[in-house]
Design an enzyme around this catalytic site. Sequence first.
Site, PDB file in Angstrom:
ATOM      1  N   CYS A  37      15.861  44.921  81.838  1.00  0.00           N
ATOM      2  CA  CYS A  37      15.525  46.214  81.235  1.00  0.00           C
ATOM      3  C   CYS A  37      16.543  47.287  81.616  1.00  0.00           C
ATOM      4  CB  CYS A  37      14.123  46.638  81.652  1.00  0.00           C
ATOM      5  SG  CYS A  37      12.854  45.496  81.077  1.00  0.00           S
ATOM      6  N   SER A  38      17.008  47.246  82.853  1.00  0.00           N
ATOM      7  CA  SER A  38      17.949  48.261  83.327  1.00  0.00           C
ATOM      8  C   SER A  38      19.375  48.020  82.851  1.00  0.00           C
ATOM      9  CB  SER A  38      17.930  48.317  84.857  1.00  0.00           C
ATOM     10  OG  SER A  38      16.685  48.807  85.306  1.00  0.00           O
TER      11      SER A  38
END
Length: 138
Positions: free
Chosen positions: A91-92
């Site tokens: 996600c990051s």
Amino acid sequence: MISFRVILMLSIVALGASFTPSSPLATVFQRPTTTALNMADEVKVGDKIPSAVLKEGQADYGAPVDVNIADLIAGKKVAIFAVPGAFTPGCSKSHLPSFITAQDELKAKGVELTICIATNDAFVMEAWGRTSGGSDAG
């Protein structure tokens, strides 16, 4: 100016179930009888987003603010995406950055607001938005 918001969704199951015609919201919270997943239908252009209250984290550890998603997006063209969790590697490194870098393209298509939803608490989401550049993207 396009706006980018990182908010917490208290019950992703409740919102997703609203789009599943064969699964009334009242039955979402019952124990499943099979191991098969009931997937919600894809949200399509023009679909009505149900009224659901989410929490939006505030800077400097301020108290999270209730945000009704239906009210927030009323009359706007929006891009809403969800991620499994803030600060997770995928996600990051991929999910959130792809929407941050796509802001000019989304704006060109008339998108006024981009919303990231996850099941983390509002304080984690605020910190992730601030440290990832998501909060400043719009």
